[in-house]
Design an enzyme around this catalytic site. Structure first.
Site, PDB file in Angstrom:
ATOM      1  N   GLY A  14      -8.343   8.155   0.627  1.00 19.70           N
ATOM      2  CA  GLY A  14      -7.587   7.415   1.315  1.00 19.70           C
ATOM      3  C   GLY A  14      -6.860   8.398   2.532  1.00 19.70           C
ATOM      4  N   SER A  16      -7.751   8.988   5.841  1.00 15.22           N
ATOM      5  CA  SER A  16      -8.012   8.839   7.342  1.00 15.22           C
ATOM      6  C   SER A  16      -6.340   8.304   7.720  1.00 15.22           C
ATOM      7  CB  SER A  16      -8.649   7.800   7.579  1.00 15.22           C
ATOM      8  OG  SER A  16      -8.435   6.064   6.817  1.00 15.22           O
ATOM      9  N   ASP A  65     -16.302   4.854  -0.517  1.00 14.41           N
ATOM     10  CA  ASP A  65     -15.905   4.186  -1.485  1.00 14.41           C
ATOM     11  C   ASP A  65     -15.755   4.360  -3.297  1.00 14.41           C
ATOM     12  OD1 ASP A  65     -14.700   1.774  -2.753  1.00 14.41           O
ATOM     13  OD2 ASP A  65     -16.202   0.461  -2.065  1.00 14.41           O
ATOM     14  N   VAL A  66     -14.252   4.577  -3.280  1.00 19.65           N
ATOM     15  CA  VAL A  66     -14.103   5.283  -4.530  1.00 19.65           C
ATOM     16  C   VAL A  66     -14.220   4.789  -5.312  1.00 19.65           C
ATOM     17  CG1 VAL A  66     -12.669   6.906  -3.585  1.00 19.65           C
ATOM     18  CG2 VAL A  66     -11.567   5.100  -3.934  1.00 19.65           C
ATOM     19  N   TYR A 157      -1.485  -5.360  -8.117  1.00 18.46           N
ATOM     20  CA  TYR A 157      -1.845  -4.054  -7.462  1.00 18.46           C
ATOM     21  C   TYR A 157      -0.390  -2.815  -8.506  1.00 18.46           C
ATOM     22  CZ  TYR A 157       0.453  -0.520  -3.975  1.00 18.46           C
ATOM     23  OH  TYR A 157       0.650   0.253  -3.162  1.00 18.46           O
ATOM     24  N   ILE A 190       6.739   2.774   1.804  1.00 13.35           N
ATOM     25  CA  ILE A 190       7.229   3.732   2.817  1.00 13.35           C
ATOM     26  C   ILE A 190       6.498   3.629   4.608  1.00 13.35           C
ATOM     27  CG2 ILE A 190       5.521   5.973   2.911  1.00 13.35           C
ATOM     28  CD1 ILE A 190       7.532   6.049   1.084  1.00 13.35           C
TER      29      ILE A 190
HETATM   30  P1  NAP Z   1      -2.667   3.247   4.468  1.00 14.00           P
HETATM   31  O1  NAP Z   1      -1.722   3.290   5.174  1.00 14.00           O
HETATM   32  O2  NAP Z   1      -3.246   1.033   4.098  1.00 14.00           O
HETATM   33  O3  NAP Z   1      -4.200   3.511   4.323  1.00 14.00           O
HETATM   34  C1  NAP Z   1      -4.910   3.477   2.766  1.00 14.00           C
HETATM   35  C2  NAP Z   1      -6.404   3.918   3.173  1.00 14.00           C
HETATM   36  O4  NAP Z   1      -7.169   4.606   1.502  1.00 14.00           O
HETATM   37  C3  NAP Z   1      -6.865   4.590   4.044  1.00 14.00           C
HETATM   38  O5  NAP Z   1      -7.344   6.316   4.158  1.00 14.00           O
HETATM   39  C4  NAP Z   1      -8.200   3.711   3.773  1.00 14.00           C
HETATM   40  O6  NAP Z   1      -9.470   4.497   4.360  1.00 14.00           O
HETATM   41  C5  NAP Z   1      -8.212   4.094   2.542  1.00 14.00           C
HETATM   42  N1  NAP Z   1      -9.107   3.188   1.372  1.00 14.00           N
HETATM   43  C6  NAP Z   1      -9.338   2.079   1.098  1.00 14.00           C
HETATM   44  N2  NAP Z   1     -10.067   1.495   0.335  1.00 14.00           N
HETATM   45  C7  NAP Z   1     -10.374   2.528   0.084  1.00 14.00           C
HETATM   46  C8  NAP Z   1     -11.811   2.263  -1.162  1.00 14.00           C
HETATM   47  N3  NAP Z   1     -12.239   2.137  -1.510  1.00 14.00           N
HETATM   48  N4  NAP Z   1     -12.373   4.196  -0.517  1.00 14.00           N
HETATM   49  C9  NAP Z   1     -12.392   5.433   0.121  1.00 14.00           C
HETATM   50  N5  NAP Z   1     -10.979   5.386   0.489  1.00 14.00           N
HETATM   51  C10 NAP Z   1     -10.131   3.851   0.749  1.00 14.00           C
HETATM   52  O7  NAP Z   1      -2.156   2.853   2.689  1.00 14.00           O
HETATM   53  P2  NAP Z   1      -1.099   4.104   2.146  1.00 14.00           P
HETATM   54  O8  NAP Z   1       0.708   2.788   2.888  1.00 14.00           O
HETATM   55  O9  NAP Z   1      -1.540   5.137   3.263  1.00 14.00           O
HETATM   56  O10 NAP Z   1      -1.009   4.231   0.606  1.00 14.00           O
HETATM   57  C11 NAP Z   1      -1.193   5.007   0.640  1.00 14.00           C
HETATM   58  C12 NAP Z   1      -1.554   5.644  -1.550  1.00 14.00           C
HETATM   59  O11 NAP Z   1      -0.101   4.723  -1.886  1.00 14.00           O
HETATM   60  C13 NAP Z   1      -2.328   3.786  -1.939  1.00 14.00           C
HETATM   61  O12 NAP Z   1      -2.547   3.999  -3.059  1.00 14.00           O
HETATM   62  C14 NAP Z   1      -1.030   3.149  -2.091  1.00 14.00           C
HETATM   63  O13 NAP Z   1      -1.157   1.885  -2.463  1.00 14.00           O
HETATM   64  C15 NAP Z   1       0.420   3.929  -1.826  1.00 14.00           C
HETATM   65  N6  NAP Z   1       1.423   3.275  -1.994  1.00 14.00           N
HETATM   66  C16 NAP Z   1       2.031   3.234  -0.502  1.00 14.00           C
HETATM   67  C17 NAP Z   1       3.170   2.866  -0.437  1.00 14.00           C
HETATM   68  C18 NAP Z   1       3.951   2.517   1.168  1.00 14.00           C
HETATM   69  O14 NAP Z   1       5.056   1.678   1.291  1.00 14.00           O
HETATM   70  N7  NAP Z   1       2.773   2.187   1.850  1.00 14.00           N
HETATM   71  C19 NAP Z   1       3.905   2.824  -1.580  1.00 14.00           C
HETATM   72  C20 NAP Z   1       3.806   2.439  -3.293  1.00 14.00           C
HETATM   73  C21 NAP Z   1       2.706   3.306  -3.002  1.00 14.00           C
HETATM   74  P3  NAP Z   1      -9.988   3.121   6.052  1.00 14.00           P
HETATM   75  O15 NAP Z   1      -9.379   4.213   7.188  1.00 14.00           O
HETATM   76  O16 NAP Z   1     -11.071   3.755   6.545  1.00 14.00           O
HETATM   77  O17 NAP Z   1      -9.358   2.082   5.453  1.00 14.00           O
END
Ligand code: NAP
Length: 249
Positions: A14, A16, A65-66, A157, A190
């Protein structure tokens, strides 16, 4: 660029966008070669790769896809074939499919578990033999404050993110004697695409729960990752580090 991680190879899922992107940039800045995994967003992944390369770092794209063990195994093999080793795995890829339990579909539950929890199993399994043989490695898994506290509309989730914690503690026990550490980061609220999708009302409520009084940045999380993958963190394993401005306490 610093040389803290020079000679090391990292695989970030993830990568990107959002948190994964910030982690990839930070690991590259610290000297690691970084394999950038993502699902479909090639343009964004290319931008991360170009940013790393323009500051003298090395990056490769590993789209896939992971949730598929076969896919992930191939991607890891490609990285090891090209760069000869793999020292750091960041299991960051994640999705949300929020809904109240009463309305949540089976598919919404299964997809979130497949990506967020089974994805962690798949990638970790694919690197385990190699890291054990190398007698060293760092694995960091991305959970969430929601995995610690639960959240309305996020049973899928929360189950995945809490599952990651149990998975991590078990893997940490299995791999500790080989110099491989496995830890969890539990981010709070975040600023990324994932949270941008929330309604203003939900955001307001979340903000009231953050003692630090602000949302976190992807860089706040990347700073914690940089520590956990460093030599200084060699004796830390099976831990959950909250990066949440105090939300979970
Ligand atoms: P995000 O901006 O939605 O980015 C998600 C990333 O995961 C993207 O790079 C996406 O790729 C990739 N992805 C989604 N499904 C995938 C798959 N099946 N195989 C490979 N890659 C995949 O998310 P984020 O907010 O940065 O979150 C990153 C992590 O932190 C996640 O695990 C999330 O649950 C966790 N988290 C986030 C927050 C928050 O507040 N943002 C809080 C707690 C935990 P594409 O660009 O190709 O779609």
């Amino acid at each position: 660029m610093s040389s803290k991680l020079s000679g090391k190879v990292a695989f970030v899922t993830g990568a990107s966008r959002g948190i994964g992107r910030a982690i990839a940039l930070r690991l590259a800045k610290d000297g690691a070669k970084v394999a950038l995994n993502f699902s479909s967003n090639i343009a964004k992944a290319e931008e991360v790769k170009a940013t790393i390369e323009s500051s003298g770092g090395a990056a490769m794209l590993v789209q896939g896809d992971v949730s598929s063990l076969a896919v992930v195994t191939e991607l890891i093999k490609k990285v090891v074939d090209d760069w000869g080793r793999l020292d750091i795995l960041i299991n960051n890829a994640g999705i949300t499919r929020d809904n109240l339990l009463l309305k949540m579909s089976e598919d919404d539950f299964d997809k979130v578990i497949a990506t967020n929890l089974k994805g962690v199993f798949n990638c970790t399994k694919a690197v385990t033999k190699l890291m054990m043989k190398q007698r060293g490695g760092r694995i960091v898994n991305m959970s969430s404050v929601v995995g610690l506290k639960g959240n309305i509309s996020q049973t899928n989730y929360a189950a995945a993110k809490a599952g990651i914690i149990g998975f991590t503690k078990s893997a940490a026990r299995e791999l500790a004697s080989r110099g491989v550490t496995v830890n969890v980061i539990a981010p709070g609220f975040i600023n990324t695409d994932m949270t941008a999708a929330l309604s203003e009302k939900v955001k307001e409520v979340m903000m009231q729960e953050i003692p630090a009084g602000r949302m976190g940045t992807p860089e706040d999380v990347a700073n914690a990752v940089a520590f956990l993958v460093s030599d200084e963190a060699a004796y830390i394993t099976g831990q959950v580090l909250s990066v949440d401005g105090g939300m979970a306490m």
